[in-house]
Write a protein that holds these residues in place. Structure first.
Motif, PDB file in Angstrom:
ATOM      1  N   ARG A  49     -68.064  33.233 -72.710  1.00 31.56           N
ATOM      2  CA  ARG A  49     -66.707  32.975 -73.561  1.00 31.56           C
ATOM      3  C   ARG A  49     -65.651  32.694 -72.482  1.00 31.56           C
ATOM      4  O   ARG A  49     -64.696  32.823 -72.832  1.00 31.56           O
ATOM      5  N   THR A  50     -66.120  32.129 -71.215  1.00 28.56           N
ATOM      6  CA  THR A  50     -65.148  31.925 -70.267  1.00 28.56           C
ATOM      7  C   THR A  50     -64.503  30.389 -70.421  1.00 28.56           C
ATOM      8  O   THR A  50     -63.465  30.106 -69.685  1.00 28.56           O
ATOM      9  N   CYS A  51     -65.233  29.251 -70.936  1.00 25.09           N
ATOM     10  CA  CYS A  51     -65.096  27.848 -71.103  1.00 25.09           C
ATOM     11  C   CYS A  51     -65.665  27.608 -72.394  1.00 25.09           C
ATOM     12  O   CYS A  51     -66.743  28.182 -73.108  1.00 25.09           O
ATOM     13  N   CYS A  52     -65.088  26.420 -72.928  1.00 24.97           N
ATOM     14  CA  CYS A  52     -65.713  25.677 -74.111  1.00 24.97           C
ATOM     15  C   CYS A  52     -65.612  24.368 -73.835  1.00 24.97           C
ATOM     16  O   CYS A  52     -65.003  23.727 -73.216  1.00 24.97           O
ATOM     17  N   VAL A  53     -66.367  23.656 -74.654  1.00 25.61           N
ATOM     18  CA  VAL A  53     -66.525  22.079 -74.670  1.00 25.61           C
ATOM     19  C   VAL A  53     -66.230  21.879 -76.022  1.00 25.61           C
ATOM     20  O   VAL A  53     -66.672  22.436 -77.136  1.00 25.61           O
ATOM     21  N   THR A  54     -65.383  20.816 -76.360  1.00 28.73           N
ATOM     22  CA  THR A  54     -64.987  20.471 -77.362  1.00 28.73           C
ATOM     23  C   THR A  54     -65.278  18.935 -77.647  1.00 28.73           C
ATOM     24  O   THR A  54     -65.096  18.124 -76.740  1.00 28.73           O
ATOM     25  N   ASP A  83     -60.995  25.925 -69.900  1.00 29.23           N
ATOM     26  CA  ASP A  83     -61.341  27.389 -69.383  1.00 29.23           C
ATOM     27  C   ASP A  83     -60.828  28.318 -70.570  1.00 29.23           C
ATOM     28  O   ASP A  83     -60.110  27.618 -71.541  1.00 29.23           O
ATOM     29  N   ALA A  84     -60.814  29.695 -70.627  1.00 34.13           N
ATOM     30  CA  ALA A  84     -60.229  30.387 -71.647  1.00 34.13           C
ATOM     31  C   ALA A  84     -58.862  30.344 -71.619  1.00 34.13           C
ATOM     32  O   ALA A  84     -58.406  30.628 -72.754  1.00 34.13           O
ATOM     33  N   ARG A  85     -58.251  30.051 -70.812  1.00 33.81           N
ATOM     34  CA  ARG A  85     -56.644  29.905 -70.774  1.00 33.81           C
ATOM     35  C   ARG A  85     -56.364  28.499 -71.239  1.00 33.81           C
ATOM     36  O   ARG A  85     -55.108  28.253 -71.567  1.00 33.81           O
ATOM     37  N   LEU A 127     -69.995  23.677 -63.673  1.00 33.28           N
ATOM     38  CA  LEU A 127     -68.788  24.417 -63.756  1.00 33.28           C
ATOM     39  C   LEU A 127     -69.072  25.475 -63.162  1.00 33.28           C
ATOM     40  O   LEU A 127     -68.803  26.599 -63.956  1.00 33.28           O
ATOM     41  N   PRO A 128     -68.914  25.849 -61.789  1.00 28.92           N
ATOM     42  CA  PRO A 128     -68.730  27.041 -61.229  1.00 28.92           C
ATOM     43  C   PRO A 128     -67.737  28.052 -61.639  1.00 28.92           C
ATOM     44  O   PRO A 128     -67.636  29.406 -61.702  1.00 28.92           O
ATOM     45  N   GLU A 129     -66.481  27.330 -62.194  1.00 30.59           N
ATOM     46  CA  GLU A 129     -65.288  27.913 -62.416  1.00 30.59           C
ATOM     47  C   GLU A 129     -65.662  28.742 -64.083  1.00 30.59           C
ATOM     48  O   GLU A 129     -64.739  29.798 -64.230  1.00 30.59           O
ATOM     49  N   CYS A 130     -66.690  28.263 -64.555  1.00 32.53           N
ATOM     50  CA  CYS A 130     -66.927  28.924 -65.782  1.00 32.53           C
ATOM     51  C   CYS A 130     -67.902  30.225 -65.622  1.00 32.53           C
ATOM     52  O   CYS A 130     -68.300  30.809 -66.794  1.00 32.53           O
ATOM     53  N   ALA A 131     -68.479  30.512 -64.686  1.00 31.95           N
ATOM     54  CA  ALA A 131     -69.481  31.660 -64.526  1.00 31.95           C
ATOM     55  C   ALA A 131     -68.704  33.029 -65.133  1.00 31.95           C
ATOM     56  O   ALA A 131     -67.466  33.414 -64.743  1.00 31.95           O
ATOM     57  N   GLY A 132     -69.525  33.897 -65.623  1.00 34.85           N
ATOM     58  CA  GLY A 132     -69.125  34.958 -66.277  1.00 34.85           C
ATOM     59  C   GLY A 132     -68.506  35.953 -65.199  1.00 34.85           C
ATOM     60  O   GLY A 132     -69.077  35.819 -63.948  1.00 34.85           O
TER      61      GLY A 132
END
Length: 133
Positions: A49-54, A83-85, A127-132
């Protein structure tokens, strides 16, 4: 006699540009407006739950000349990863020569990779920025 072919090419290029540039500019304007008015169809979070695809359906209204012109050259859907933000990380919205499919939702492969359907198979992003954490 050597100047004629270059003058001819210049005139053809000028007239070709005048015929192509206005419809292209109009299409890009419609693409921007349709993206701003797009309808959210689905949201899918990665496992941590660090990133979502819409999934979005671009819209310009029903049965207008502008919407018909736009949909003739556009995909029925596009995808954005946030991202979550809520910050935008990636988008397929401006991949002009890629036709995203609207009959299937994108899928997460672990925390850092998302794949989405196109008319020619699947595309996606790592997307490495979405790693848990």
């Amino acid at each position: 006699m050597g100047a004629r072919p270059s003058r001819f090419l210049l005139l053809v290029g000028l007239w070709g540009g005048l015929l192509v540039a206005p419809p292209t500019a109009y299409y890009l304007l419609l693409k921007r407006v349709a993206g701003q008015q797009a309808e959210v169809v689905s949201v899918s979070w990665n496992p941590s739950r660090t990133c979502c695809v819409t999934t979005y359906f671009p819209t310009l209204g029903e049965r207008t000349p502008s919407s018909r012109f736009f949909h003739f050259f556009s995909s029925p859907a596009f995808f954005r990863v946030h991202d979550a933000r809520g910050e935008l990380l990636r988008s397929s919205e401006w991949r002009l020569f890629q036709n995203e499919a609207d009959d299937e939702v994108p899928k997460w492969v672990g925390d850092t990779q998302v794949v989405y359907p196109t008319s020619k198979g699947y595309e996606g992003w790592t997307l490495p920025e979405c790693a848990g954490r």
